[in-house]
Design a protein around this motif. Sequence first.
Motif, PDB file in Angstrom:
ATOM      1  N   LYS A   1       0.833  -1.204   0.000  1.00  0.00           N
ATOM      2  CA  LYS A   1       0.000   0.000   0.000  1.00  0.00           C
ATOM      3  C   LYS A   1       0.867   1.254   0.000  1.00  0.00           C
ATOM      4  O   LYS A   1       0.565   2.238  -0.680  1.00  0.00           O
ATOM      5  CB  LYS A   1      -0.916  -0.009   1.225  1.00  0.00           C
ATOM      6  N   ASN A   2       1.966   1.217   0.741  1.00  0.00           N
ATOM      7  CA  ASN A   2       2.846   2.381   0.828  1.00  0.00           C
ATOM      8  C   ASN A   2       3.661   2.603  -0.445  1.00  0.00           C
ATOM      9  O   ASN A   2       4.013   3.739  -0.768  1.00  0.00           O
ATOM     10  CB  ASN A   2       3.801   2.232   2.019  1.00  0.00           C
ATOM     11  N   ILE A   3       3.966   1.524  -1.155  1.00  0.00           N
ATOM     12  CA  ILE A   3       4.859   1.651  -2.312  1.00  0.00           C
ATOM     13  C   ILE A   3       4.109   1.638  -3.637  1.00  0.00           C
ATOM     14  O   ILE A   3       4.739   1.624  -4.697  1.00  0.00           O
ATOM     15  CB  ILE A   3       5.908   0.511  -2.329  1.00  0.00           C
ATOM     16  N   LEU A   4       2.779   1.648  -3.593  1.00  0.00           N
ATOM     17  CA  LEU A   4       2.001   1.598  -4.825  1.00  0.00           C
ATOM     18  C   LEU A   4       2.381   2.698  -5.821  1.00  0.00           C
ATOM     19  O   LEU A   4       2.553   2.412  -7.008  1.00  0.00           O
ATOM     20  CB  LEU A   4       0.508   1.664  -4.513  1.00  0.00           C
ATOM     21  N   PRO A   5       2.544   3.963  -5.382  1.00  0.00           N
ATOM     22  CA  PRO A   5       2.952   4.999  -6.346  1.00  0.00           C
ATOM     23  C   PRO A   5       4.283   4.685  -7.020  1.00  0.00           C
ATOM     24  O   PRO A   5       4.444   4.910  -8.219  1.00  0.00           O
ATOM     25  CB  PRO A   5       3.041   6.264  -5.481  1.00  0.00           C
ATOM     26  N   ALA A   6       5.236   4.166  -6.254  1.00  0.00           N
ATOM     27  CA  ALA A   6       6.546   3.828  -6.826  1.00  0.00           C
ATOM     28  C   ALA A   6       6.426   2.666  -7.803  1.00  0.00           C
ATOM     29  O   ALA A   6       7.100   2.650  -8.843  1.00  0.00           O
ATOM     30  CB  ALA A   6       7.534   3.479  -5.712  1.00  0.00           C
ATOM     31  N   LEU A   7       5.573   1.684  -7.492  1.00  0.00           N
ATOM     32  CA  LEU A   7       5.370   0.563  -8.401  1.00  0.00           C
ATOM     33  C   LEU A   7       4.705   1.013  -9.693  1.00  0.00           C
ATOM     34  O   LEU A   7       5.074   0.562 -10.789  1.00  0.00           O
ATOM     35  CB  LEU A   7       4.520  -0.521  -7.726  1.00  0.00           C
ATOM     36  N   MET A   8       3.730   1.905  -9.601  1.00  0.00           N
ATOM     37  CA  MET A   8       3.074   2.430 -10.795  1.00  0.00           C
ATOM     38  C   MET A   8       4.066   3.223 -11.637  1.00  0.00           C
ATOM     39  O   MET A   8       4.036   3.171 -12.872  1.00  0.00           O
ATOM     40  CB  MET A   8       1.887   3.309 -10.416  1.00  0.00           C
ATOM     41  N   ASN A   9       4.955   3.955 -10.980  1.00  0.00           N
ATOM     42  CA  ASN A   9       5.974   4.701 -11.709  1.00  0.00           C
ATOM     43  C   ASN A   9       6.911   3.759 -12.460  1.00  0.00           C
ATOM     44  O   ASN A   9       7.308   4.034 -13.599  1.00  0.00           O
ATOM     45  CB  ASN A   9       6.773   5.571 -10.743  1.00  0.00           C
ATOM     46  N   GLU A  10       7.239   2.631 -11.848  1.00  0.00           N
ATOM     47  CA  GLU A  10       8.077   1.628 -12.514  1.00  0.00           C
ATOM     48  C   GLU A  10       7.343   1.035 -13.707  1.00  0.00           C
ATOM     49  O   GLU A  10       7.936   0.795 -14.766  1.00  0.00           O
ATOM     50  CB  GLU A  10       8.443   0.528 -11.512  1.00  0.00           C
TER      51      GLU A  10
ATOM     52  N   LEU B   1      -3.721   7.671 -14.417  1.00  0.00           N
ATOM     53  CA  LEU B   1      -5.070   7.793 -13.860  1.00  0.00           C
ATOM     54  C   LEU B   1      -5.488   6.521 -13.142  1.00  0.00           C
ATOM     55  O   LEU B   1      -6.127   6.566 -12.086  1.00  0.00           O
ATOM     56  CB  LEU B   1      -6.064   8.133 -14.976  1.00  0.00           C
ATOM     57  N   LEU B   2      -5.109   5.367 -13.717  1.00  0.00           N
ATOM     58  CA  LEU B   2      -5.435   4.085 -13.088  1.00  0.00           C
ATOM     59  C   LEU B   2      -4.732   3.962 -11.739  1.00  0.00           C
ATOM     60  O   LEU B   2      -5.330   3.504 -10.751  1.00  0.00           O
ATOM     61  CB  LEU B   2      -5.012   2.936 -14.010  1.00  0.00           C
ATOM     62  N   GLY B   3      -3.460   4.372 -11.700  1.00  0.00           N
ATOM     63  CA  GLY B   3      -2.712   4.325 -10.446  1.00  0.00           C
ATOM     64  C   GLY B   3      -3.324   5.205  -9.374  1.00  0.00           C
ATOM     65  O   GLY B   3      -3.425   4.813  -8.202  1.00  0.00           O
ATOM     66  N   ARG B   4      -3.775   6.404  -9.767  1.00  0.00           N
ATOM     67  CA  ARG B   4      -4.408   7.306  -8.796  1.00  0.00           C
ATOM     68  C   ARG B   4      -5.724   6.739  -8.296  1.00  0.00           C
ATOM     69  O   ARG B   4      -6.062   6.871  -7.112  1.00  0.00           O
ATOM     70  CB  ARG B   4      -4.635   8.670  -9.442  1.00  0.00           C
ATOM     71  N   TRP B   5      -6.487   6.091  -9.204  1.00  0.00           N
ATOM     72  CA  TRP B   5      -7.760   5.495  -8.812  1.00  0.00           C
ATOM     73  C   TRP B   5      -7.554   4.379  -7.792  1.00  0.00           C
ATOM     74  O   TRP B   5      -8.253   4.308  -6.777  1.00  0.00           O
ATOM     75  CB  TRP B   5      -8.479   4.959 -10.041  1.00  0.00           C
ATOM     76  N   VAL B   6      -6.568   3.505  -8.059  1.00  0.00           N
ATOM     77  CA  VAL B   6      -6.275   2.411  -7.127  1.00  0.00           C
ATOM     78  C   VAL B   6      -5.812   2.965  -5.786  1.00  0.00           C
ATOM     79  O   VAL B   6      -6.215   2.473  -4.716  1.00  0.00           O
ATOM     80  CB  VAL B   6      -5.206   1.471  -7.719  1.00  0.00           C
TER      81      VAL B   6
ATOM     82  N   ARG C   1      -6.588   5.851  -4.442  1.00  0.00           N
ATOM     83  CA  ARG C   1      -7.750   6.416  -3.739  1.00  0.00           C
ATOM     84  C   ARG C   1      -8.595   5.309  -3.112  1.00  0.00           C
ATOM     85  O   ARG C   1      -9.081   5.444  -1.994  1.00  0.00           O
ATOM     86  CB  ARG C   1      -8.595   7.258  -4.695  1.00  0.00           C
ATOM     87  N   ARG C   2      -8.769   4.203  -3.863  1.00  0.00           N
ATOM     88  CA  ARG C   2      -9.570   3.099  -3.329  1.00  0.00           C
ATOM     89  C   ARG C   2      -8.929   2.498  -2.081  1.00  0.00           C
ATOM     90  O   ARG C   2      -9.619   2.151  -1.124  1.00  0.00           O
ATOM     91  CB  ARG C   2      -9.727   2.001  -4.403  1.00  0.00           C
ATOM     92  N   LEU C   3      -7.597   2.407  -2.091  1.00  0.00           N
ATOM     93  CA  LEU C   3      -6.911   1.870  -0.937  1.00  0.00           C
ATOM     94  C   LEU C   3      -7.019   2.806   0.264  1.00  0.00           C
ATOM     95  O   LEU C   3      -7.154   2.364   1.407  1.00  0.00           O
ATOM     96  CB  LEU C   3      -5.433   1.629  -1.271  1.00  0.00           C
ATOM     97  N   ASN C   4      -6.969   4.108  -0.003  1.00  0.00           N
ATOM     98  CA  ASN C   4      -7.095   5.075   1.091  1.00  0.00           C
ATOM     99  C   ASN C   4      -8.493   5.048   1.682  1.00  0.00           C
ATOM    100  O   ASN C   4      -8.681   5.202   2.891  1.00  0.00           O
ATOM    101  CB  ASN C   4      -6.769   6.485   0.582  1.00  0.00           C
ATOM    102  N   VAL C   5      -9.509   4.855   0.829  1.00  0.00           N
ATOM    103  CA  VAL C   5     -10.891   4.805   1.307  1.00  0.00           C
ATOM    104  C   VAL C   5     -11.112   3.563   2.161  1.00  0.00           C
ATOM    105  O   VAL C   5     -11.865   3.574   3.139  1.00  0.00           O
ATOM    106  CB  VAL C   5     -11.876   4.817   0.102  1.00  0.00           C
ATOM    107  N   SER C   6     -10.409   2.470   1.802  1.00  0.00           N
ATOM    108  CA  SER C   6     -10.604   1.210   2.523  1.00  0.00           C
ATOM    109  C   SER C   6     -10.054   1.249   3.936  1.00  0.00           C
ATOM    110  O   SER C   6     -10.306   0.350   4.735  1.00  0.00           O
ATOM    111  CB  SER C   6      -9.942   0.050   1.759  1.00  0.00           C
ATOM    112  N   ASP C   7      -9.268   2.300   4.256  1.00  0.00           N
ATOM    113  CA  ASP C   7      -8.710   2.386   5.622  1.00  0.00           C
ATOM    114  C   ASP C   7      -9.836   2.594   6.603  1.00  0.00           C
ATOM    115  O   ASP C   7     -10.148   3.359   7.185  1.00  0.00           O
ATOM    116  CB  ASP C   7      -7.692   3.531   5.701  1.00  0.00           C
TER     117      ASP C   7
END
Length: 219
Positions: free
Chosen positions: A144-153, A206-211, A213-219
Amino acid sequence: MNLDFSQIVPYIPFMIEGIWVTLQFVLVAILVGFVIGTLLALCKIGSIKPLRWFADAYTSMFRGTPLILQLMIIYFAIPQLFAYDISPFLSAILAFGLNSSAYVSEIIRAGILAVDKGQTEAAVALGVPYRQMMINIILPQALKNILPALMNEFITLTKESAIVSTIGYLDLMRRAQVVGADLYRNFEPLLFVGILYWSLVMVLSLLGRWVERRLNVSD
């Protein structure tokens, strides 16, 4: 200006088809990279020194040499050394997957180390086995913490996929070169394919941002 985009109109379906051809090996390569990268990350934080040394050497080798060199070595060395006529598609998957795993391993390692040590201590105190602790407790929080970095890769891998045109794989870039050679006009097809690459990157972003957001909402 000597521009005539009308000449590439008949070739547009041919070039657009390259989107799926490109994504085919990129998706498989990122999956390979994620699986191997996760194993390497676990080796790096583990207590078995030979595995740590291997993981560090692997990462150093693939991060320290150009991706196009790795692609060329796989594509030309395997037929020479093992008498196996490897396809451009398989060569691309191996080169991009192995290269990506080196970067993904560092991303995941950093994500695991960023998880509160209290989580590990609590799991150990409760007698949770190491494998179960990693799969059910540590890795989900780390991912969850590294999702932005994974999407960037993933995005970087998609853009760098253009180099597979050097081994004749009919991806987006190669198709632009084919059209350019056929029309004796290179700028128009290259610009069109550049727009397709940009569109792909925007969709992935956009897909990365959507995912996320969904993870943040699930908290």
